[in-house]
Design an enzyme around this catalytic site. Structure first.
Site, mmCIF file in Angstrom:
data_model
loop_
_atom_site.group_PDB
_atom_site.id
_atom_site.type_symbol
_atom_site.label_atom_id
_atom_site.label_comp_id
_atom_site.label_asym_id
_atom_site.label_seq_id
_atom_site.Cartn_x
_atom_site.Cartn_y
_atom_site.Cartn_z
ATOM 1 N N HIS A 93 0.678 17.491 10.940
ATOM 2 C CA HIS A 93 1.377 16.249 10.625
ATOM 3 C C HIS A 93 0.363 15.107 10.573
ATOM 4 C CE1 HIS A 93 4.996 18.358 10.991
ATOM 5 N NE2 HIS A 93 5.517 17.860 12.077
ATOM 6 N N CYS A 120 7.622 17.325 17.426
ATOM 7 C CA CYS A 120 6.267 17.566 16.912
ATOM 8 C C CYS A 120 5.569 16.288 16.443
ATOM 9 C CB CYS A 120 6.289 18.589 15.776
ATOM 10 S SG CYS A 120 7.485 18.229 14.479
#
Lengths: 363, 363, 363, 363
Positions: free
Chosen positions: D254, D154
């Protein structure tokens, strides 16, 4: 049908931003005038606003020049949504009504006026009859009349949602307590709640909130007088309401632990209460309103629900979730209610109110 | 006086770690045996534990070899503190008592036993008389007897703290409601509450918690039978208690919004309630116990207090804070109570209980 | 030795409150004058302040009447701690110095002055020689001189702590990067960071912070000129520093992911770096200062440490924790540094600076 | 075109739930087989799953009976999405490929295989040519071949997004650093990150994450060999990558503070970098894929953006936001990159990969 021209007062504030998001792609309304302080007036909205929404600022709204909050600027609006702070709302909204404009306001200033509907649109849409009567009477005389409709306090909205179908079916509730765990978005963002007050913390107080909940509940569950021109709130003898309000580290979604007692004996069973809540269909949905929730009240059976992060967006925030419905050793029942404070408790409610007014040809 | 030898059962868990922190520099106790599962036994404590406290692991404890949770290993202890999970506590604690050991336990297993004191040490220290009688009777016969004292549930501790002085002064409370906003430290950390469940969220349910609060309150506010050997909890007719429990994003400190009604009329005034709470001095303080709070109940006058981050550490967590004391439209009074769940609601309570037992020569 | 008379400028602000907490029971200082805006002046401190610390407002400080921030009010102080906002600090601090007062300031206004020490007290206490020389020269002439010492930016403090022993031992660092994850307490609380900006969020920007870190590091790691009267920061050729600053949902404690390259080859090994950090003893500790950390730098070996909640309070916040020291594919080493922003990065640093000044008879 | 039959391995896990949400109303795919552990097999999906998504479990998926993760159960699927944990993914995915099935996997097990594409679908869709060649070669022989495509880590996804257009235009990047602030949803929820580890805290370590980022970047920015059958990652001489990974209190999204140096001189200007990022259009969009972002990279000009709460949902999470693009004193440029970890960094990427495979007639 051509979309109604909509204006927004207090357009750069947190409630105003939500109005703009909801209206910018709305089938019934056309965003037409954006009003803010003279500091912002004249700028393009996109330059004047500090946009703090999780959806992007709609490009169409971004280009609109900001107006001052004057009757002149809004005079062609079919409906004006007010996100003004209470500090400024009083005289501005008054002037708008006197000039014949239709105002739906999130401010608290006129909520207690006897002829002003205080509306949670999934609960007491029938209270709009007071302005409907007024408008139709004026029309009959070939005149135009302004009016104001007030949106309820955000935490009141969640509280009264399950009470409406329950009192309709089982008669009056005479004792009602609620302890709220309220999201910080309700406090706006300039600056709203300081981060240091809410991180690893709870603030067990919200100025004026408990009084609002205790009083507004009585008006919303109350009735109108004989000629349909004024509201008659429930009296302190009819219902006692006690609220304890807390601010917690949740972005959106007010959770309330409520407890209630019915006046009539025997009280219904837990299963009957659930069934009644599940079957409730709000008037806005029956009227075919665009934003009305398909399911007004979601009765959740998992014992750890509703949770704000998981359940606040049901029906785009217009549906209310109720869980943990069970008997209460002190009153009759206790339950947990979750409602989306910026949707059904603020701007979203305003838009749905306007949809109802449009459906009833009041605007 | 030579320090008493103290053992800790479940020493690597969250409650066990707190016992070790509190005992490692305690004037009355000497950390002597640390018991954990056979997986840890044999290792040095510092190697066996995943230390998760905000204070460093005391070097002295770090070097202690971990024992198994057997009577043999703990046989020389003057007092054994149990931080065992309920899953394991039952037979181990029973064996310890049968072997003549004195056990203070945070586990729920024996809380409802008729001859086991359930103690909030700033509230019902007088309930320790049941084990005191038992121990003295045995001594009189030249024998030694084991016993167990149970620490109350963490959220019960905060609830009953203000009730004690109020009922002593104004007579019974017959209706009592509490809605809790509980810290995550109460759920331990292996894994405890998942982060995704608590960030921007509330979980309106804690398994078994409401039942514990509703029942434990009745035992703690209750009395003992005529020969002082058994507890007689308040009956459902004497007091109705209703709890609604929520988990919130707070690390330490349980906040409770409570509401109560006195049986006797007229009820005291708000000012009398405050005065009574302020003046309350717990027995542990009168006995000169090391950890007893100088001020048992802090009555806060600012309308936005108590707050967990700002008030949980008063008197090292042994003092309870009460704010927003005001009249309640439904019952008599409502108020907000804050207590430190890992201190007065868990390990800290255990240590103070042991101090009381030592002061009374029970251990 | 009689305690020195201490004054606090900006006493009601967040930095001022921390000064008061640290000074109120300090063996070397006596809290003597509390200065704030004219709005607060004349009130008792306890009435003027919105106290937001997790420790209670010391009763002694509570009773002190608040003064205006004038030379006249502070003229008897041996040392004045300034927690003034940069907006007000300039002329007030200047007037104090000109009046012969000794000022330790948390404001940024004079940090870049060539003759003003910019101090992280566990790092470059030797830079205080510039004011020591000045004071002693004045004394020699029978005169008194005022001076100002500046506390570094909070995030600079953590960054330079490990650099000092490393450059002393292994020579210059020529490339240095840091990405910070900074606590919200650094932003104060009136209003500081809005809750809605920090809940479930990161703000990847702190106004002016990156420039401060990049510049202050060069002054703190720099030297003084030949006659010891002025500072000579490292040049851009000697060291390149790059900072990226983020605000995160942490109450106290700045975490920094840093990366560095030594100029000299071969670079030390990871083990040598750790050893050097572990062995470092700051001058303040050698001088016996009350608040100096016993262990200046804690080298943590667990791979998931340091963590703010668990490690920020080591040595009462005066110790810095460094973990995850490992080779870096781009520069030489990378590591994680944690420092307590309100202690070693603000008020706490000010108090320790004053302790050093007292130990050296400069005040 | 009839929708492709889609299966989901690990359907009850957090990645599996996201696959189901994305596929349940997808125009190109039909949710057909849901595989989970034998403990769940046989139950209806709605009964087997602990649904933890903010959108409701689609009613259609709720009724699907859960299958075991066997080839037999999935044999009619046109495409199989694997959300299996690495612990189980190895042999199951291998068996599926050997049985001729097309697998898109979020597990890390086969990412480093020389003939397995490691894909960020908005970045290196051209790498799918390796399986395209294989499938077409088999077809040409009248055969069918299985294959696996791996979704990247990710945090790698966000990192490489801006690098792709920059290296295409300005040549190789030879030095690259990133410090991540990663959301907790990336850690799943059974139990994922404990709440006590993330409230008022940062965990500066994610097991294996830095190694994955440093290696995967080299494969994704690398090339294929001459016959297009294998991947040739960039070598350590071509690019040095350094990652520092942190877990923070953010639910989704993120944030990465990155810094990079181009090999070629002169480096482009900040304005050129911005322009190049703005103009980048990913292949998936050119192919008309349903989920492809309209704007692949959003270049944000406000200095405090991107922020996870405000920007993670751009283009339904498929668009990456880049802000604060500026010169870096140590390398050439620094910037902040935000990507939605469960969309472009996990299940969402898998779905877009499958859309590309369908658009290219590989499935």
């Amino acid at each position: 049908m051509a979309p109604k021209k909509a204006g927004v007062l207090g357009a750069t504030g947190s409630v105003g931003q939500r109005f703009i998001l909801l209206l910018s792609e709305h089938p019934d309304f056309e965003l037409s005038v954006l009003g803010a302080s003279s500091r912002s007036a004249g700028k393009k909205y996109g330059d004047a606003v500090t946009w703090k929404q999780t959806s992007l600022l709609p490009e169409s709204a971004s280009q609109v020049p900001v107006s001052e909050c004057t009757v002149e600027a809004f005079k062609d609006c079919d409906i004006v949504f007010s996100g003004l702070d209470a500090e400024y709302a009083g005289p501005i909204e008054k002037a708008f009504v006197e000039a014949g404009l239709a105002v739906v306001s999130n401010a608290k200033n006129y909520r207690r006026e006897a002829d002003v509907p205080l509306i949670v649109p999934i609960v007491n849409a029938e209270h709009l009859s007071v302005v409907e009567n007024k408008v139709k009477a004026a029309k009959a005389k070939g005149e135009k009349t302004g009016f104001i409709v007030c949106i309820s306090n955000c935490s009141t909205a969640g509280l009264v949602a399950p009470l409406k179908p329950l009192t309709e079916k089982y008669g009056p509730i005479d004792l009602l307590t609620t302890t709220t765990l309220q999201a910080i978005s309700g406090a706006g963002f300039s600056p709203g709640i300081p981060g240091i007050d809410i991180l690893d913390n709870i603030v067990p107080y919200i100025s004026g909130e408990e009084e609002k909940m205790e009083w507004e509940t009585k008006k919303i569950l109350g009735s109108t007088n004989q000629d349909g021109s004024k509201f008659v709130p429930l009296s302190d003898d009819e219902i006692k309401v006690s609220a304890q309000c807390n601010r917690v580290a949740v972005s959106d979604g007010h959770t309330e632990c409520i407890s209630l007692r019915f006046k009539n004996r025997p009280a219904p069973s837990v299963e009957e209460v659930k069934q009644t809540l599940r079957e409730y269909v709000c008037d806005a949905f029956k009227l075919g309103c665009h934003s009305a929730p398909k399911q007004t009240i979601h009765v959740l059976e998992q014992n750890d629900r509703p949770q704000p992060r998981l359940d606040r967006d049901r029906d785009a925030g217009y549906g209310v979730s109720v869980g943990r419905i069970r008997e209460d050793p002190v009153l009759d029942f206790k339950m947990v209610v979750l409602s989306h404070n910026t949707v059904i408790g603020a701007a979203g409610a305003g838009v749905l109110i306007a949809e109802i007014l449009a459906a009833k040809n009041v605007i």
